[in-house]
Scaffold this motif. Structure first.
Motif, PDB file in Angstrom:
ATOM      1  N   PRO A 189       0.822  -1.213   0.000  1.00  0.00           N
ATOM      2  CA  PRO A 189       0.000   0.000   0.000  1.00  0.00           C
ATOM      3  C   PRO A 189       0.857   1.266   0.000  1.00  0.00           C
ATOM      4  N   ILE A 190       0.248   2.361  -0.386  1.00  0.00           N
ATOM      5  CA  ILE A 190       0.984   3.624  -0.373  1.00  0.00           C
ATOM      6  C   ILE A 190       1.397   3.963   1.065  1.00  0.00           C
ATOM      7  N   GLY A 191       2.549   4.574   1.170  1.00  0.00           N
ATOM      8  CA  GLY A 191       3.027   5.047   2.473  1.00  0.00           C
ATOM      9  C   GLY A 191       3.395   3.939   3.441  1.00  0.00           C
ATOM     10  N   ALA A 192       3.591   2.700   2.951  1.00  0.00           N
ATOM     11  CA  ALA A 192       3.888   1.582   3.861  1.00  0.00           C
ATOM     12  C   ALA A 192       5.362   1.539   4.254  1.00  0.00           C
ATOM     13  N   GLY A 193       6.181   2.286   3.503  1.00  0.00           N
ATOM     14  CA  GLY A 193       7.605   2.317   3.842  1.00  0.00           C
ATOM     15  C   GLY A 193       8.478   1.546   2.855  1.00  0.00           C
ATOM     16  N   LYS A 194       7.999   1.407   1.593  1.00  0.00           N
ATOM     17  CA  LYS A 194       8.787   0.692   0.571  1.00  0.00           C
ATOM     18  C   LYS A 194      10.067   1.450   0.267  1.00  0.00           C
ATOM     19  N   SER A 195       9.904   2.747  -0.071  1.00  0.00           N
ATOM     20  CA  SER A 195      11.086   3.535  -0.414  1.00  0.00           C
ATOM     21  C   SER A 195      11.989   3.672   0.817  1.00  0.00           C
ATOM     22  N   SER A 196      11.381   3.771   1.988  1.00  0.00           N
ATOM     23  CA  SER A 196      12.184   3.882   3.218  1.00  0.00           C
ATOM     24  C   SER A 196      12.982   2.598   3.451  1.00  0.00           C
ATOM     25  N   VAL A 215      11.174   9.730  -0.173  1.00  0.00           N
ATOM     26  CA  VAL A 215      10.009   9.324   0.610  1.00  0.00           C
ATOM     27  C   VAL A 215       9.190  10.555   0.959  1.00  0.00           C
ATOM     28  N   ASP A 216       7.957  10.302   1.327  1.00  0.00           N
ATOM     29  CA  ASP A 216       7.076  11.416   1.639  1.00  0.00           C
ATOM     30  C   ASP A 216       6.165  11.027   2.783  1.00  0.00           C
ATOM     31  N   ALA A 217       5.851  12.029   3.613  1.00  0.00           N
ATOM     32  CA  ALA A 217       4.994  11.735   4.765  1.00  0.00           C
ATOM     33  C   ALA A 217       3.520  11.697   4.384  1.00  0.00           C
ATOM     34  N   GLY A 218       3.167  12.332   3.226  1.00  0.00           N
ATOM     35  CA  GLY A 218       1.762  12.376   2.811  1.00  0.00           C
ATOM     36  C   GLY A 218       1.269  10.976   2.468  1.00  0.00           C
ATOM     37  N   SER A 222       0.358   7.777  -3.942  1.00  0.00           N
ATOM     38  CA  SER A 222       1.698   7.198  -3.890  1.00  0.00           C
ATOM     39  C   SER A 222       2.736   8.250  -4.274  1.00  0.00           C
ATOM     40  N   PHE A 223       3.774   8.345  -3.476  1.00  0.00           N
ATOM     41  CA  PHE A 223       4.819   9.318  -3.756  1.00  0.00           C
ATOM     42  C   PHE A 223       5.752   8.783  -4.838  1.00  0.00           C
ATOM     43  N   THR A 224       6.015   7.495  -4.801  1.00  0.00           N
ATOM     44  CA  THR A 224       6.873   6.877  -5.817  1.00  0.00           C
ATOM     45  C   THR A 224       6.035   6.637  -7.061  1.00  0.00           C
ATOM     46  N   ILE A 248       8.498   0.445  -6.203  1.00  0.00           N
ATOM     47  CA  ILE A 248       7.359   0.550  -7.126  1.00  0.00           C
ATOM     48  C   ILE A 248       6.327   1.517  -6.556  1.00  0.00           C
ATOM     49  N   MET A 249       5.423   1.941  -7.412  1.00  0.00           N
ATOM     50  CA  MET A 249       4.322   2.811  -6.960  1.00  0.00           C
ATOM     51  C   MET A 249       3.418   2.029  -5.995  1.00  0.00           C
ATOM     52  N   GLY A 250       2.859   2.717  -5.016  1.00  0.00           N
ATOM     53  CA  GLY A 250       2.021   2.043  -4.008  1.00  0.00           C
ATOM     54  C   GLY A 250       0.654   1.621  -4.545  1.00  0.00           C
ATOM     55  N   LEU A 251       0.050   0.662  -3.867  1.00  0.00           N
ATOM     56  CA  LEU A 251      -1.297   0.197  -4.245  1.00  0.00           C
ATOM     57  C   LEU A 251      -2.347   1.072  -3.576  1.00  0.00           C
ATOM     58  N   LEU A 342       7.247  -6.104   7.641  1.00  0.00           N
ATOM     59  CA  LEU A 342       6.250  -5.373   8.436  1.00  0.00           C
ATOM     60  C   LEU A 342       6.943  -4.172   9.065  1.00  0.00           C
ATOM     61  N   THR A 343       6.707  -3.005   8.459  1.00  0.00           N
ATOM     62  CA  THR A 343       7.407  -1.787   8.891  1.00  0.00           C
ATOM     63  C   THR A 343       6.666  -1.099  10.051  1.00  0.00           C
ATOM     64  N   MET A 344       7.264  -0.023  10.496  1.00  0.00           N
ATOM     65  CA  MET A 344       6.646   0.904  11.469  1.00  0.00           C
ATOM     66  C   MET A 344       6.269   0.212  12.777  1.00  0.00           C
ATOM     67  N   ASP A 346       7.661   0.674  15.407  1.00  0.00           N
ATOM     68  CA  ASP A 346       7.763   1.716  16.439  1.00  0.00           C
ATOM     69  C   ASP A 346       6.448   2.463  16.592  1.00  0.00           C
ATOM     70  N   LYS A 347       5.710   2.604  15.484  1.00  0.00           N
ATOM     71  CA  LYS A 347       4.423   3.313  15.572  1.00  0.00           C
ATOM     72  C   LYS A 347       3.342   2.397  16.142  1.00  0.00           C
ATOM     73  N   ALA A 348       3.536   1.092  15.952  1.00  0.00           N
ATOM     74  CA  ALA A 348       2.505   0.136  16.393  1.00  0.00           C
ATOM     75  C   ALA A 348       2.611  -0.178  17.877  1.00  0.00           C
TER      76      ALA A 348
HETATM   77  N1  LIG Z   1       7.910   5.699  12.355  1.00  0.00           N
HETATM   78  C1  LIG Z   1       8.215   5.125  11.187  1.00  0.00           C
HETATM   79  N2  LIG Z   1       8.005   5.771  10.054  1.00  0.00           N
HETATM   80  C2  LIG Z   1       8.317   5.171   8.885  1.00  0.00           C
HETATM   81  C3  LIG Z   1       8.853   3.856   8.843  1.00  0.00           C
HETATM   82  N3  LIG Z   1       9.039   3.523   7.551  1.00  0.00           N
HETATM   83  C4  LIG Z   1       8.653   4.578   6.825  1.00  0.00           C
HETATM   84  N4  LIG Z   1       8.227   5.570   7.610  1.00  0.00           N
HETATM   85  C5  LIG Z   1       7.663   6.874   7.202  1.00  0.00           C
HETATM   86  O1  LIG Z   1       6.464   6.616   6.485  1.00  0.00           O
HETATM   87  C6  LIG Z   1       6.267   7.540   5.439  1.00  0.00           C
HETATM   88  C7  LIG Z   1       6.047   6.818   4.107  1.00  0.00           C
HETATM   89  O2  LIG Z   1       7.212   6.095   3.774  1.00  0.00           O
HETATM   90  P1  LIG Z   1       7.634   5.768   2.280  1.00  0.00           P
HETATM   91  O3  LIG Z   1       8.890   5.040   2.342  1.00  0.00           O
HETATM   92  O4  LIG Z   1       7.578   6.989   1.427  1.00  0.00           O
HETATM   93  O5  LIG Z   1       6.459   4.800   1.869  1.00  0.00           O
HETATM   94  P2  LIG Z   1       6.203   4.140   0.451  1.00  0.00           P
HETATM   95  O6  LIG Z   1       5.660   2.796   0.685  1.00  0.00           O
HETATM   96  O7  LIG Z   1       7.396   4.253  -0.408  1.00  0.00           O
HETATM   97  O8  LIG Z   1       5.024   5.047  -0.110  1.00  0.00           O
HETATM   98  P3  LIG Z   1       4.619   5.392  -1.625  1.00  0.00           P
HETATM   99  O9  LIG Z   1       5.832   5.608  -2.433  1.00  0.00           O
HETATM  100  O10 LIG Z   1       3.800   6.642  -1.478  1.00  0.00           O
HETATM  101  O11 LIG Z   1       3.788   4.251  -2.122  1.00  0.00           O
HETATM  102  C8  LIG Z   1       7.530   8.415   5.444  1.00  0.00           C
HETATM  103  O12 LIG Z   1       7.228   9.603   6.158  1.00  0.00           O
HETATM  104  C9  LIG Z   1       8.538   7.601   6.216  1.00  0.00           C
HETATM  105  O13 LIG Z   1       9.482   8.428   6.871  1.00  0.00           O
HETATM  106  C10 LIG Z   1       9.071   3.167  10.092  1.00  0.00           C
HETATM  107  O14 LIG Z   1       9.503   2.020  10.158  1.00  0.00           O
HETATM  108  N5  LIG Z   1       8.727   3.844  11.230  1.00  0.00           N
END
Ligand SMILES: Nc1nc2c(ncn2[C@@H]2O[C@H](COP(=O)(O)OP(=O)(O)OP(=O)(O)O)[C@@H](O)[C@H]2O)c(=O)[nH]1
Ligand SMILES: [Mg+2]
Length: 436
Positions: A189-196, A215-218, A222-224, A248-251, A342-344, A346-348
């Motif tokens: 999904p978008i914003g899941a942390g792929k690019s990160s 990467v983008d916080a929005g 999808s940012f990518t 890849i671009m997010g779903l 399974l990212t984030m 720390d947020k979970a």
């Molecule tokens: N707290 C936290 N934030 C994260 C983590 N991974 C990514 N982020 C944040 O989540 C947001 C989205 O991350 P991206 O890496 O852009 O996600 P993406 O899957 O590439 O998103 P799209 O390219 O839009 O599909 C960014 O603000 C990251 O800094 C993590 O493990 N923990």
């Protein structure tokens, strides 16, 4: 005149386990007596439970009762009342019934990834029990990475699989993969942390915080927007590492938004050229110059990685889940191995946010892994919880170890897949048709 009626051999107290038989026996000094058995004041008679008998002893009559298959409710005081003419005597004994020692909380099989802490807990039904732990039939002893503790009726074995970052880097560098490069595709999904995740890998290999993949916080869109392959090199080492990670671009919820499932399937099959710009709603066509009509083995994907946020898994849209399942099904048809990063975490989970080493003991993260397993359908041992580098300004070995453990397992799975292909389809082609 004869002597008074007396008990020559009294009933004696007994202690035994559930399921056993027990006999109480008493002898008096006279013959021709009669007896009545009682338990806690209640008269007992011959039946399936009790077998009552009479005999002749050396001094006089003997009376016995056998209690069959004793249970916890047979625990109590048993008495025999013996009467001879107008004389009466009594003997009483206590029966204590104990439950057999048994495991009431067993532990199951555990699949652990490198660097992970394993905790095995085993509960028994009895206080005061002791335990020893065996590994491959040999008794284990306390060591730096194995601790054995007891908490009440529970025995706990903790194994710290402290694979250090150094060890993991060594393992990574010593991997002899069937082809070069092995291609790993990230999707999710978008914003899941792929690019990160790409950036986290690059950060670990460079030893400094980097941001190659933007990467983008929005989280709206999808940012990518392009299909991009990343290669990595280790600072101070010649050459590149033998794998490529494709971002890849997010779903998104609608098929007309975000990456199209057909696009991801084409990427899996190796038809998508690097730097292809996604057009939401319009998947890559065979006429497109970015369409590789005859992909080589190195163009194809050798491991599909679903990147999912532990924090967002519960809120993940059903349409996105459906898309991911469709993509996974296609990958399964092609025999391509699949894992979830399974990212984030720390947020979970706040506990994990303050101490990443708690990741494998966190109930919350375990729940997230289970939820991911149920919703996405990936086996639990193929789900790797990680934290990406996202706002840090220096490296953290705990972050590195989680990400490296995931990467090493991804490469092993990809290599196993390629090894099987190698033998079923002949030697892999030489060359790096799609390497960036
Ligand atoms: N707290 C936290 N934030 C994260 C983590 N991974 C990514 N982020 C944040 O989540 C947001 C989205 O991350 P991206 O890496 O852009 O996600 P993406 O899957 O590439 O998103 P799209 O390219 O839009 O599909 C960014 O603000 C990251 O800094 C993590 O493990 N923990
Ligand atoms: Mg991205």
């Amino acid at each position: 005149m004869g002597s008074d009626l007396s008990v020559e051999t009294s009933l004696s107290d007994k202690e035994l386990f559930v399921g056993q038989d027990i006999t109480f026996k008493c002898e008096v000094n006279k013959c021709g007596a009669s007896a009545q058995w009682k338990k806690d004041g209640r008269t007992l008679s011959e039946d399936k439970k009790y077998s009552i008998s009479w005999g002749r002893g050396t001094k006089g009559d003997t009376f016995s009762i056998t209690i069959k298959n004793v249970q916890l409710n047979d625990d109590g005081y048993y008495s025999v009342y013996v009467r001879h003419k107008d004389e009466k005597v009594k003997s009483t004994a206590r029966l204590t019934v104990k439950e057999r020692l048994k495991i009431v909380k067993p532990f199951g099989d555990v699949t652990a990834h490198g660097g992970q802490r394993i905790v095995l807990k085993c509960g028994v039904n009895r206080d005061g029990a002791t335990a020893k732990w065996l590994r491959n039939n040999k008794q284990m002893s306390e060591s730096i990475n194995a601790t054995m503790t007891q908490s009440g009726n529970e025995f706990i074995l903790t194994i710290e699989q402290a694979k250090s970052k150094v060890k993991m880097m060594k393992e990574l560098c010593s991997l002899k993969l069937v082809i070069d490069p092995v291609r790993i595709l990230l999707h999710g999904p978008i914003g899941a942390g792929k690019s990160s995740f790409v950036n986290s890998l690059d950060t670990i290999f460079k030893g400094r915080i980097t941001g190659r993949a933007l990467v983008d916080a929005g989280t709206e869109k999808s940012f990518t927007k392009t299909y991009k392959a990343y290669r990595f090199r280790l600072t101070g080492e010649p050459g590149v590492l033998p794998f490529v990670v494709n971002d890849i671009m997010g779903l998104e919820q609608k098929q007309s938004d975000g990456a199209h499932t057909d696009d991801i399937i084409k990427a899996l099959q190796g038809h998508m050229r690097d730097n292809y710009k996604f057009v939401p709603g319009s998947p890559l066509s065979e006429e497109d110059p970015d369409y590789i009509s005859e992909p080589s083995l190195t163009d194809k994907v050798h491991c599909l990685v679903s990147v999912i946020s532990a924090d967002a898994i519960s809120r993940m849209d059903n349409n996105v889940i459906k898309k991911m399942r469709a993509i996974r099904e296609k990958a399964s048809d092609m025999g391509i191995p699949q894992v979830v990063v399974l990212t984030m975490v720390d947020k979970a989970c706040q506990l994990v946010a303050s101490d990443l080493s708690k990741i494998y003991s966190s109930v919350r993260i375990k729940e997230k892994i289970e939820e991911c397993h149920t919703r996405v359908g990936v086996p639990m041992n193929c789900i790797f919880p990680v934290k990406n580098y996202h706002d840090e300004n220096c490296l953290d070995p705990e972050v590195d170890c989680l990400i490296l453990a995931a990467l090493i397992q991804i490469l092993h799975l990809a290599d196993d897949y390629l090894f099987d292909l190698y033998y079923s389809e002949g030697p892999p082609p030489k060359g790096r048709a799609n390497s960036p």
